[in-house]
Design a protein around this motif. Structure first.
Motif, PDB file in Angstrom:
ATOM      1  N   ASN A   6       0.839  -1.195   0.000  1.00 35.69           N
ATOM      2  CA  ASN A   6       0.000   0.000   0.000  1.00 35.69           C
ATOM      3  C   ASN A   6       0.874   1.244   0.000  1.00 35.69           C
ATOM      4  O   ASN A   6       2.110   1.146   0.054  1.00 35.69           O
ATOM      5  N   ARG A   7       0.251   2.394  -0.064  1.00 37.06           N
ATOM      6  CA  ARG A   7       0.981   3.658  -0.160  1.00 37.06           C
ATOM      7  C   ARG A   7       2.000   3.827   0.963  1.00 37.06           C
ATOM      8  O   ARG A   7       3.128   4.290   0.727  1.00 37.06           O
ATOM      9  N   LYS A   8       1.637   3.445   2.187  1.00 36.15           N
ATOM     10  CA  LYS A   8       2.515   3.647   3.325  1.00 36.15           C
ATOM     11  C   LYS A   8       3.838   2.904   3.180  1.00 36.15           C
ATOM     12  O   LYS A   8       4.853   3.309   3.760  1.00 36.15           O
ATOM     13  N   ASP A   9       3.827   1.827   2.411  1.00 36.10           N
ATOM     14  CA  ASP A   9       5.060   1.070   2.202  1.00 36.10           C
ATOM     15  C   ASP A   9       6.113   1.876   1.454  1.00 36.10           C
ATOM     16  O   ASP A   9       7.305   1.537   1.498  1.00 36.10           O
ATOM     17  N   PHE A  10       5.679   2.920   0.744  1.00 39.69           N
ATOM     18  CA  PHE A  10       6.607   3.707  -0.066  1.00 39.69           C
ATOM     19  C   PHE A  10       6.853   5.107   0.497  1.00 39.69           C
ATOM     20  O   PHE A  10       7.502   5.921  -0.149  1.00 39.69           O
ATOM     21  N   VAL A  11       6.338   5.372   1.688  1.00 38.09           N
ATOM     22  CA  VAL A  11       6.535   6.675   2.326  1.00 38.09           C
ATOM     23  C   VAL A  11       7.670   6.560   3.338  1.00 38.09           C
ATOM     24  O   VAL A  11       7.598   5.755   4.272  1.00 38.09           O
ATOM     25  N   SER A  12       8.725   7.362   3.186  1.00 35.14           N
ATOM     26  CA  SER A  12       9.866   7.293   4.093  1.00 35.14           C
ATOM     27  C   SER A  12       9.571   8.060   5.383  1.00 35.14           C
ATOM     28  O   SER A  12       8.558   8.759   5.505  1.00 35.14           O
ATOM     29  N   ASP A  13      10.504   7.965   6.333  1.00 40.22           N
ATOM     30  CA  ASP A  13      10.338   8.662   7.612  1.00 40.22           C
ATOM     31  C   ASP A  13      10.935  10.066   7.580  1.00 40.22           C
ATOM     32  O   ASP A  13      11.006  10.743   8.608  1.00 40.22           O
ATOM     33  N   GLN A  14      11.355  10.519   6.405  1.00 40.67           N
ATOM     34  CA  GLN A  14      11.971  11.835   6.289  1.00 40.67           C
ATOM     35  C   GLN A  14      10.922  12.940   6.144  1.00 40.67           C
ATOM     36  O   GLN A  14       9.903  12.753   5.475  1.00 40.67           O
ATOM     37  N   GLU A  15      11.177  14.074   6.763  1.00 38.33           N
ATOM     38  CA  GLU A  15      10.288  15.223   6.625  1.00 38.33           C
ATOM     39  C   GLU A  15      10.387  15.766   5.194  1.00 38.33           C
ATOM     40  O   GLU A  15      11.487  16.016   4.697  1.00 38.33           O
ATOM     41  N   ALA A  26       2.484  17.211  -5.092  1.00 28.36           N
ATOM     42  CA  ALA A  26       1.460  16.472  -5.835  1.00 28.36           C
ATOM     43  C   ALA A  26       2.083  15.307  -6.594  1.00 28.36           C
ATOM     44  O   ALA A  26       1.505  14.213  -6.670  1.00 28.36           O
ATOM     45  N   ILE A  27       3.272  15.527  -7.154  1.00 29.26           N
ATOM     46  CA  ILE A  27       3.946  14.459  -7.898  1.00 29.26           C
ATOM     47  C   ILE A  27       4.346  13.338  -6.948  1.00 29.26           C
ATOM     48  O   ILE A  27       4.146  12.151  -7.244  1.00 29.26           O
ATOM     49  N   LEU A  28       4.908  13.700  -5.800  1.00 28.56           N
ATOM     50  CA  LEU A  28       5.294  12.702  -4.802  1.00 28.56           C
ATOM     51  C   LEU A  28       4.086  11.879  -4.370  1.00 28.56           C
ATOM     52  O   LEU A  28       4.152  10.645  -4.285  1.00 28.56           O
ATOM     53  N   ALA A  29       2.969  12.545  -4.111  1.00 28.83           N
ATOM     54  CA  ALA A  29       1.756  11.840  -3.685  1.00 28.83           C
ATOM     55  C   ALA A  29       1.282  10.860  -4.747  1.00 28.83           C
ATOM     56  O   ALA A  29       0.884   9.725  -4.434  1.00 28.83           O
ATOM     57  N   ALA A  30       1.341  11.288  -6.011  1.00 27.93           N
ATOM     58  CA  ALA A  30       0.900  10.413  -7.108  1.00 27.93           C
ATOM     59  C   ALA A  30       1.808   9.201  -7.247  1.00 27.93           C
ATOM     60  O   ALA A  30       1.339   8.073  -7.461  1.00 27.93           O
ATOM     61  N   VAL A  31       3.107   9.412  -7.127  1.00 27.04           N
ATOM     62  CA  VAL A  31       4.062   8.299  -7.247  1.00 27.04           C
ATOM     63  C   VAL A  31       3.860   7.311  -6.098  1.00 27.04           C
ATOM     64  O   VAL A  31       3.780   6.089  -6.315  1.00 27.04           O
ATOM     65  N   GLN A  32       3.768   7.815  -4.875  1.00 28.25           N
ATOM     66  CA  GLN A  32       3.588   6.928  -3.727  1.00 28.25           C
ATOM     67  C   GLN A  32       2.256   6.177  -3.797  1.00 28.25           C
ATOM     68  O   GLN A  32       2.172   5.024  -3.364  1.00 28.25           O
ATOM     69  N   LYS A  33       1.253   6.802  -4.348  1.00 26.02           N
ATOM     70  CA  LYS A  33      -0.050   6.155  -4.491  1.00 26.02           C
ATOM     71  C   LYS A  33      -0.023   5.076  -5.565  1.00 26.02           C
ATOM     72  O   LYS A  33      -0.667   4.025  -5.430  1.00 26.02           O
ATOM     73  N   THR A  34       0.738   5.306  -6.622  1.00 24.84           N
ATOM     74  CA  THR A  34       0.746   4.404  -7.775  1.00 24.84           C
ATOM     75  C   THR A  34       1.683   3.215  -7.599  1.00 24.84           C
ATOM     76  O   THR A  34       1.401   2.113  -8.085  1.00 24.84           O
ATOM     77  N   MET A  35       2.801   3.403  -6.898  1.00 24.02           N
ATOM     78  CA  MET A  35       3.816   2.358  -6.793  1.00 24.02           C
ATOM     79  C   MET A  35       3.273   1.006  -6.323  1.00 24.02           C
ATOM     80  O   MET A  35       3.678  -0.034  -6.873  1.00 24.02           O
ATOM     81  N   PRO A  36       2.374   0.941  -5.342  1.00 27.62           N
ATOM     82  CA  PRO A  36       1.893  -0.378  -4.899  1.00 27.62           C
ATOM     83  C   PRO A  36       1.229  -1.196  -6.002  1.00 27.62           C
ATOM     84  O   PRO A  36       1.245  -2.426  -5.958  1.00 27.62           O
ATOM     85  N   GLU A  37       0.666  -0.519  -7.003  1.00 28.69           N
ATOM     86  CA  GLU A  37      -0.024  -1.231  -8.079  1.00 28.69           C
ATOM     87  C   GLU A  37       0.934  -2.033  -8.956  1.00 28.69           C
ATOM     88  O   GLU A  37       0.516  -2.937  -9.668  1.00 28.69           O
ATOM     89  N   PHE A  38       2.218  -1.693  -8.901  1.00 23.93           N
ATOM     90  CA  PHE A  38       3.194  -2.415  -9.717  1.00 23.93           C
ATOM     91  C   PHE A  38       3.570  -3.754  -9.088  1.00 23.93           C
ATOM     92  O   PHE A  38       4.166  -4.612  -9.753  1.00 23.93           O
TER      93      PHE A  38
END
Length: 333
Positions: A6-15, A26-38
């Motif tokens: 899911n999205r959280k798997d691709f979100v790092s702990d960095q601010e 917006a680009i970061l959000a789209a990438v993190q949202k899309t990556m799990p689908e791969f």
């Protein structure tokens, strides 16, 4: 059975540290949202960047990553993809990083067709160094480095990519989350060098550079969404289209004898058509979507095939034996 990503798997702990309101969020959000689908685990995914605001990207992805040298991300990514073809490798760059000092690296990674996914954030300005004109800034652009207006003619990222015969070339917009996600999926599914220009707003140093295609009130009349096999239609009422007037494209209104049958039909495999669309300028609308998509052997695949053939013919080889072959010298003090 593997656990679904899911999205959280691709979100790092960095601010995340970009300017408030920056299109990069917006680009970061789209990438993190899309990556799990791969369906590719974070530990098998790598994001590589150069220098610039966009190049902070690897820090914010819970994957492997390299924050490399100005303009050189394609070179690092090529080496990684050849040595580890099993990895899912992405390059994140900007119009300054990728088209100035990195221009040579970008064109060669595209012509070689290395199996990389290249995202170029284009905001027509140098943001990280505080507002100098970039290779995509328009003629006459007044900035800190061009107080009397730029005299440089700008690069067009789409036609630069097409000029290398890149096998996948697309354009999308930071605030168009659905379309951006679709382009990420198309780019990822392509085997070879995928180039995606993302029109990205720098609200501090070049705010509103793409208002005509991002403002909800007017974008429909200025945005041409490319769909393979479909006529080039646009407009708030879907009543405008593109037809050929001899050798030149023109914008026409449907009706009064003009029908969809008169319009150009988009073909992603037609390089000449892609070039024509890539060169659209006002009053013609701005095309977004996939300009060109074809299949061609990849550079990394060809190199690894040569290595396999050499091993099959000569054996795996031994580095110590190789270094000791032929004439050798012993140096004594």
């Amino acid at each position: 059975m593997a656990t679904a990503l899911n999205r959280k798997d691709f979100v790092s702990d960095q601010e995340v540290r970009w300017c408030p309101g920056c299109g990069d969020y917006a680009i970061l959000a789209a990438v993190q949202k899309t990556m799990p689908e791969f369906g590719i685990a974070p530990e098998n995914t790598v994001f590589i960047s150069g220098i610039g605001c966009s190049s902070r990207f690897p820090y914010y992805m819970n994957t492997y990553g390299f924050h490399t040298i100005h303009g050189r991300a394609p070179a690092f990514a090529t080496g990684l993809k050849i040595s580890r073809p099993d990895l899912d490798v992405w390059v994140v760059t900007g119009d300054g990083d990728g088209l100035s000092i990195g221009g040579n690296h970008l064109i060669h990674v595209l012509r070689r067709n290395v199996d990389l996914k290249i995202l170029l954030f284009n905001n027509k300005i140098y943001g990280l160094t505080k507002g100098q004109y970039s290779p995509t800034s328009e003629v006459g652009k007044v900035t800190k480095s061009t107080p009397m207006g730029s005299v440089d003619f700008p690069f067009n990222p789409i036609t630069v990519a097409l000029g290398t015969h890149a096998t996948f070339v697309a354009r999308t917009i930071d605030v168009e989350q659905k379309h951006l996600g679709e382009m990420l999926k198309r780019a990822h599914a392509h085997r070879g060098a995928s180039f995606v220009e993302i029109l990205q707003n720098c609200n501090i140093f070049n705010d509103g550079a793409f208002n005509d295609v991002s403002d909800k009130a007017i974008k429909a009349d200025h945005q041409l969404i490319l769909e393979h096999g479909k006529p080039l239609i646009f407009g708030k009422n879907r009543d405008m289209g593109i037809r050929m007037n001899g050798m030149r494209p023109e914008s026409v209104q449907l009706g009064a004898g003009v029908t969809e049958a008169d319009l150009v039909v988009h073909d992603e495999t037609n390089l000449s058509l892609a070039f024509m669309l890539g060169n659209f300028e006002p009053p013609l609308p701005t095309p977004v979507g996939v300009f060109y998509a074809v299949s061609r052997p990849t550079y990394d695949g060809a190199v690894n095939k040569q290595l396999e053939d050499a091993k099959a013919k000569q054996g795996a080889g031994d580095l110590k034996t190789l270094l000791g072959k032929g004439d050798t010298w012993t140096v004594t003090n």
